[in-house]
Enzyme design. Structure first.
Site, short mmCIF file in Angstrom:
data_model
loop_
_atom_site.label_atom_id
_atom_site.label_comp_id
_atom_site.label_asym_id
_atom_site.label_seq_id
_atom_site.Cartn_x
_atom_site.Cartn_y
_atom_site.Cartn_z
CB SER A 42 -30.19 52.92 51.30
OG SER A 42 -30.36 53.92 50.31
CE1 TYR A 101 -30.01 49.08 47.33
CE2 TYR A 101 -30.88 51.29 47.65
CZ TYR A 101 -29.85 50.37 47.80
OH TYR A 101 -28.68 50.74 48.41
N1 NAD Z 1 -23.14 53.23 47.06
C1 NAD Z 1 -24.13 53.95 47.56
O1 NAD Z 1 -24.36 55.11 47.17
C2 NAD Z 1 -25.00 53.36 48.62
C3 NAD Z 1 -25.90 54.22 49.26
C4 NAD Z 1 -26.69 53.72 50.28
C5 NAD Z 1 -26.57 52.41 50.66
N2 NAD Z 1 -25.70 51.58 50.01
C6 NAD Z 1 -25.62 50.20 50.49
O2 NAD Z 1 -24.29 49.97 50.92
C7 NAD Z 1 -23.96 48.59 50.80
C8 NAD Z 1 -22.67 48.43 50.03
O3 NAD Z 1 -22.86 48.98 48.73
P1 NAD Z 1 -21.66 49.30 47.73
O4 NAD Z 1 -21.96 50.62 47.15
O5 NAD Z 1 -20.36 49.05 48.39
O6 NAD Z 1 -21.95 48.22 46.61
P2 NAD Z 1 -20.97 47.19 45.90
O7 NAD Z 1 -21.77 46.63 44.77
O8 NAD Z 1 -19.65 47.83 45.63
O9 NAD Z 1 -20.76 46.07 47.02
C9 NAD Z 1 -21.72 45.12 47.35
C10 NAD Z 1 -21.02 43.85 47.74
O10 NAD Z 1 -22.00 42.89 48.18
C11 NAD Z 1 -21.62 41.63 47.69
N3 NAD Z 1 -22.81 40.76 47.61
C12 NAD Z 1 -23.84 40.83 46.72
N4 NAD Z 1 -24.69 39.82 46.90
C13 NAD Z 1 -24.20 39.08 47.95
C14 NAD Z 1 -24.64 37.91 48.60
N5 NAD Z 1 -25.74 37.24 48.21
N6 NAD Z 1 -23.92 37.44 49.64
C15 NAD Z 1 -22.78 38.08 50.04
N7 NAD Z 1 -22.30 39.17 49.42
C16 NAD Z 1 -23.00 39.69 48.39
C17 NAD Z 1 -21.02 41.91 46.31
O11 NAD Z 1 -20.22 40.83 45.84
C18 NAD Z 1 -20.25 43.19 46.57
O12 NAD Z 1 -18.92 42.91 46.96
C19 NAD Z 1 -25.18 47.95 50.13
O13 NAD Z 1 -26.01 47.37 51.11
C20 NAD Z 1 -25.88 49.13 49.49
O14 NAD Z 1 -27.25 48.87 49.30
C21 NAD Z 1 -24.92 52.03 49.00
#
Ligand code: NAD
Length: 248
Positions: A134, A146
């Site tokens: 991120s 985070y």
């Molecule tokens: N959405 C954003 O703006 C954004 C920006 C930068 C980075 N990210 C990163 O992108 C990735 C995906 O984020 P997202 O927005 O799709 O979030 P999201 O919450 O929609 O998806 C996260 C997924 O991870 C799974 N998860 C959580 N804990 C877990 C565990 N212990 N073992 C296995 N699975 C687990 C959840 O069940 C969920 O399906 C993350 O790493 C997040 O930090 C997101």
């Protein structure tokens, strides 16, 4: 290809693009129903997929996944670590366990997955590890657990190049800005137009298309990089107005 957090919003875009590109996608998530739904969607697009439960914070769970994937697919060549957790807590709101929980999923999780799946990729002589980090790992950010987890992931990635030296396996971080998923609250969405030079919130499919490029021959020399997809936000100003009151 195996993806963790397959049921999440970002993975939905990644899965769609890579399924259309012909990749078999092994969907894994701590939420099995979400992984199964993702897998079903891929099959609906005409793609090949299977779903498995995994808790990336558990050694037993990851070891079980490795055995199941070895049995059913004989291994993997692409690992996408997309499972993640954001806890909107400032320093004073955290305790040891809430801080550890975020580090456990976002940093220890990818470490554990790479430790167990990496040697198989190295043995095959080709592999791609893509960590979804991120912009929060590259600059100051309101939520320390985070930010620390994602910064740790970036330097873990750089350090792993030494482990994978000469094996044909590359390891990179994709560092998105604000992506259109359930993780992003409305207040941040509202800031995007004002503070992101491209004025865009990132579509999860853009992340998928970028990963598709990283898997191709043209990207074979991209290794150990933090690859920003943030519309330029990090380069020009603070994206987040959110500041804790605690020390003011
Ligand atoms: N959405 C954003 O703006 C954004 C920006 C930068 C980075 N990210 C990163 O992108 C990735 C995906 O984020 P997202 O927005 O799709 O979030 P999201 O919450 O929609 O998806 C996260 C997924 O991870 C799974 N998860 C959580 N804990 C877990 C565990 N212990 N073992 C296995 N699975 C687990 C959840 O069940 C969920 O399906 C993350 O790493 C997040 O930090 C997101």
């Amino acid at each position: 290809m195996l993806i963790t957090g397959a049921g999440g919003g970002m993975s939905a875009g990644i899965n769609e693009i890579l399924a259309r590109a012909g990749h078999t996608i092994i969907c894994t998530d701590v939420n099995l129903a979400a992984a199964e739904a993702a897998s079903k969607k891929i099959k609906g697009l005409g793609g090949q997929s299977a779903a498995y439960p995994v808790d990336v914070t558990s050694e037993v769970s990851v070891v079980g996944l490795v055995a199941a994937v070895e049995r059913d697919f004989g291994g993997i060549d692409v690992l996408v670590n997309a499972a993640g957790l954001l806890d909107r807590k400032y320093l004073v709101d955290h305790d040891e366990s809430s801080f550890d929980k975020v580090i456990g999923v976002n940093l220890n999780g990818p470490f554990r997955m790479i430790r167990h799946f990496g040697p198989g990729m190295a043995e095959q002589g080709w592999g791609r590890v893509i960590n979804i980090s991120s912009i929060a790992g590259t600059t100051g950010y309101p939520y320390p657990s985070y930010a620390a987890s994602k910064a740790g992931l970036s330097n873990l990635t750089r350090s792993l190049l030494l482990d994978f030296w000469g094996t044909g396996v590359t390891v990179n971080n994709v560092c998105p800005g604000v992506v259109d998923t359930a993780m992003v609250i409305q207040a941040v969405r509202d800031q995007v137009k004002e503070k992101v030079p491209t004025e865009n919130i990132v579509d999860p499919k853009e992340i998928g298309s970028f990963i598709e490029f990283l898997l191709g021959e043209a990207a074979k020399n991209i290794n150990g990089a933090d690859l920003m997809i943030d519309g330029g936000a990090t380069q020009v100003f603070r994206l987040f107005d959110d500041r804790p009151e605690s020390f003011r």
